[in-house]
Write an enzyme that holds these catalytic residues in place. Structure first.
Site, short mmCIF file in Angstrom:
data_model
loop_
_atom_site.label_atom_id
_atom_site.label_comp_id
_atom_site.label_asym_id
_atom_site.label_seq_id
_atom_site.Cartn_x
_atom_site.Cartn_y
_atom_site.Cartn_z
N ASP A 77 -20.73 37.75 -53.49
CA ASP A 77 -21.66 38.82 -53.18
C ASP A 77 -21.44 40.03 -54.08
O ASP A 77 -20.30 40.40 -54.38
CB ASP A 77 -21.49 39.21 -51.70
CG ASP A 77 -22.44 40.29 -51.27
OD1 ASP A 77 -23.65 40.03 -51.25
OD2 ASP A 77 -21.97 41.40 -50.95
N GLU A 88 -23.77 36.47 -57.51
CA GLU A 88 -24.96 37.28 -57.25
C GLU A 88 -24.83 38.51 -58.15
O GLU A 88 -24.23 39.51 -57.77
CB GLU A 88 -25.07 37.71 -55.77
CG GLU A 88 -26.35 38.46 -55.48
CD GLU A 88 -26.22 39.53 -54.41
OE1 GLU A 88 -27.27 40.01 -53.94
OE2 GLU A 88 -25.10 39.91 -54.06
#
Length: 671
Positions: free
Chosen positions: A352, A405
């Protein structure tokens, strides 16, 4: 990445804990780091070598030493506790086994690295505990165990002694085959899922959570039916606030107790593997929650986060940033990836908010960040961390995938570490996602003005190994659901989404859809309620689900759809320039030159009669999919089951075919 405001700390005064169990003395704790092996040979539980490797950032099984581990010492069974608290004046273990008595079980500082340890006989699995840390300034801090494998159900914040051994794994075939595959040449169709809101339990409880085992029974059947290759689970590490969706973590080594025990989670992974579905976890090394029982100022000082708030805090998110320049912190994180891989058999991580780690000024104004030693905004320690992590994890387990990401144009995210890359297996193509959503939201009369927004991603496709994501972030915070992003009346919206998904599945890159998008969820997603499964009684939604299922079947069946994702040898535009008609056509090609797939998409509500499409070969083209069939919710316009290429030059191709393209229609042909 959830961008929500975090709730206040859930840490509570420990006096309230005394009601959670009858106080009992379990014998005198032993400030010793020895335990008995089978056969009676004495060994050091946390050795000088363990401490040294941890201090160097290379103890990749440190989770087997720190934390709480059922053990035997001098013939007596108990639990060995270990914790890293280098600046503490003293550390005690407190729990329901000693009535949360602050003085009962002091720990011993084992060496200069700052690891403390103690063996407590007579206790075992299920005991609640915390570390009571006396800081150098005399403050007393009640901290959850950073290496705990199980945590108390929120709003409780204690850690729980558990034993991870003994689960009857039956996924040997899956694990063996996984390690033989070249992931970049395999199909990858990911179902992003939030367990707590996928489906609510009909037991009438307020939260309605299915546990991991019950969830397994439901999700396995669904994923097998739909033909997804993998599931990506949001927010599995322990976290206090539901509204953070699991992106503000307090327990990196604990599957959240919202859905059951660690072995319940093992059951879920095992069931998915036996069904042929891989498991990816969202993993959050970019920041952590500031709750009082968590990692922040753990021993009274900043040992996990950077002490300078300009390097150690995210002002917009209200979270702490890990200190990637500290060896023990890097060890904590890298070992955490290996922990999920080894102990729970997970197949990959989606990392993330990578951009927030790579840039020192990410989300910060002037005065809120510090430049690196060269005066730039690159986080040199985070870059080294990613290279270290991917070298160790992917170097040891080539079948394990790491997915970034990363939302900027940072170069070589999926490049090899030795070639100055970061070493990730894949990168989310956030640029494609943005361009796709912006185009699809437009009234069709304006789409010709943004035509090249849809073709732009292919111009840089070879620069990385991409996944095309339509994730949870695209259907929250007033962005609308995918179907309600589309223009027009309801029937138009669903037709738009079908043709849009066809474009996505045909485009180069692996695939990710968030749960509910596959059947046209009309409301934005909320973690507090289940998906609107009742919509499947409606023709449009049932048709959308069936259509996505067919796309997934085609995607997995034909290697042309996935084996050459990062090369122009696997993709060829037939016509990328017909902006006046808003029609796109391209071919996906296999390495063998057989079973290639032609895609044609009409992005307007106008039927294009006798529309001529360039094709690369004089062959017969066999219809695989027509998005306008009534069974999918379409108007029922027919397409020929087979069409022969004609010697009619078109758009630099020697051959072409002619079709009556349905409004908002997609045609997929095999040749």
């Amino acid at each position: 990445m959830a961008r929500t405001t975090k709730e206040p700390s859930t840490a509570r005064a420990m006096s309230t804990k005394k009601t959670s169990g009858t106080a009992k003395q379990s014998g005198t704790s032993k400030a010793s780091s020895t335990t008995k092996q089978q056969g009676g040979n004495e060994k050091v539980f946390i050795s000088e070598t363990d401490q040294y490797l941890f201090s160097q950032g290379t103890h990749y099984e440190i989770y087997k030493k720190l934390g709480a581990h059922i053990s035997v010492e001098e013939g007596e069974k108990g639990v060995y506790f270990g914790v890293w608290a280098p600046n503490a004046k003293q550390v005690h273990v407190v729990g329901n086994f000693n009535g949360w008595n602050e003085e009962s079980h002091p720990m011993e500082k084992l060496g200069p690295v700052g690891i403390w340890g103690v063996f407590i006989p007579g206790i075992g699995e299920g005991e609640l505990y915390k570390f009571l840390i006396t800081a150098s300034d005399g403050r007393k801090l009640y901290k959850a165990d950073p290496f705990a494998n199980y945590a108390e159900y929120r709003p409780g914040t204690a850690s729980i002694v558990t034993d991870l051994s003994g689960f009857p794994w039956k996924d040997e075939k899956w694990m063996e085959e996984r390690d033989k595959k070249d992931l970049r040449k395999e199909p990858l169709a990911i179902y992003e899922c939030h367990i707590g809101s996928f489906m609510k339990h009909p037991d009438g409880t307020e939260e309605g959570f299915y546990n991991y085992r019950q969830f397994a029974d439901r999700i396995v059947e669904y994923l097998k039916e739909m033909k997804y290759t993998h599931i990506e689970l949001m927010g599995l590490a322990e976290h206090p606030f539901d509204g953070s969706w699991g992106y503000q973590v307090t327990g990196y080594y604990a599957p959240t107790s919202r859905y059951g025990t660690p072995k319940d989670f093992m059951y879920l992974v095992n069931a998915l593997h036996r069904a042929g579905v891989g498991v990816i976890l969202d993993w959050v090394p970019a920041h952590f929650a500031t709750d009082a029982h968590g990692l922040g100022e753990f021993d009274g000082q900043c040992i996990f986060e950077h002490p300078d708030p300009r390097l150690g805090e995210h002002p917009d998110w209200g979270t702490k940033i890990f200190n990637y320049g500290k060896y023990e912190v890097k060890n904590f994180l890298i070992a955490n990836v290996l922990y999920w891989l080894r102990e729970f058999h997970v197949d990959g991580i989606r990392v993330d908010a990578v951009a927030s780690m790579l840039y020192l000024d990410y989300g910060k104004r002037d005065g809120q960040w510090l430049p690196n030693k060269y005066g730039g905004n690159k986080n040199l320690e985070a870059i080294e961390f990613f290279r270290h992590m991917n070298s160790v994890v992917r170097g040891t387990y080539p079948g394990f995938m790491t997915i970034a990401e990363e939302s900027t144009a940072w170069p070589n995210v999926t490049g090899e570490v030795g070639d100055e890359g970061l070493g990730f297996t894949f990168k989310w193509n956030m640029g494609w996602m943005h361009d796709f959503c912006e185009y699809m939201k437009l009234d069709p009369i304006y789409r010709k003005g943004d035509h090249y927004g849809m073709t732009f991603a292919m111009s840089y496709n070879e620069s990385e190994k991409y996944i095309l994501p339509l994730s949870h972030d695209e259907v929250v915070h007033l962005k609308c659901s995918m179907v309600n992003k589309m223009p027009g009346y309801q029937i138009d919206k669903y037709a738009n989404l079908r043709v849009g998904y066809t474009y996505m599945f045909g485009h180069a890159g692996k695939k990710l859809l968030f749960m509910g998008q596959e059947f046209g969820q009309e409301r934005e997603w909320s973690e507090a309620r289940e998906l609107d499964w009742f919509l499947l009684a409606e023709k449009n939604n049932a048709g959308m689900k069936d259509y996505v299922k067919e796309l997934l079947q085609i995607y997995r069946k034909y290697p042309a759809m996935y084996e050459l994702d990062d090369s122009w040898s696997g993709f060829e535009w037939m016509n990328a320039d017909d902006k006046d008609n808003s029609v796109f056509s391209f071919v996906r090609k296999s390495s063998l030159g057989t079973n290639n797939v032609l895609f044609v998409m009409n992005m307007t509500p106008i039927k294009r009669e006798g529309y001529r499409i360039p094709v690369p070969k004089k062959k017969k083209y066999k219809l695989l999919l027509n998005s306008d069939e009534e069974r999918f919710g379409g108007w029922g316009n027919q397409l020929p089951a087979e069409v022969a290429a004609e010697k009619v030059p078109c758009n630099k191709q020697d051959y072409s075919i002619s079709l009556d393209l349905p409004p908002y229609g997609a045609a997929v042909y095999l040749f």
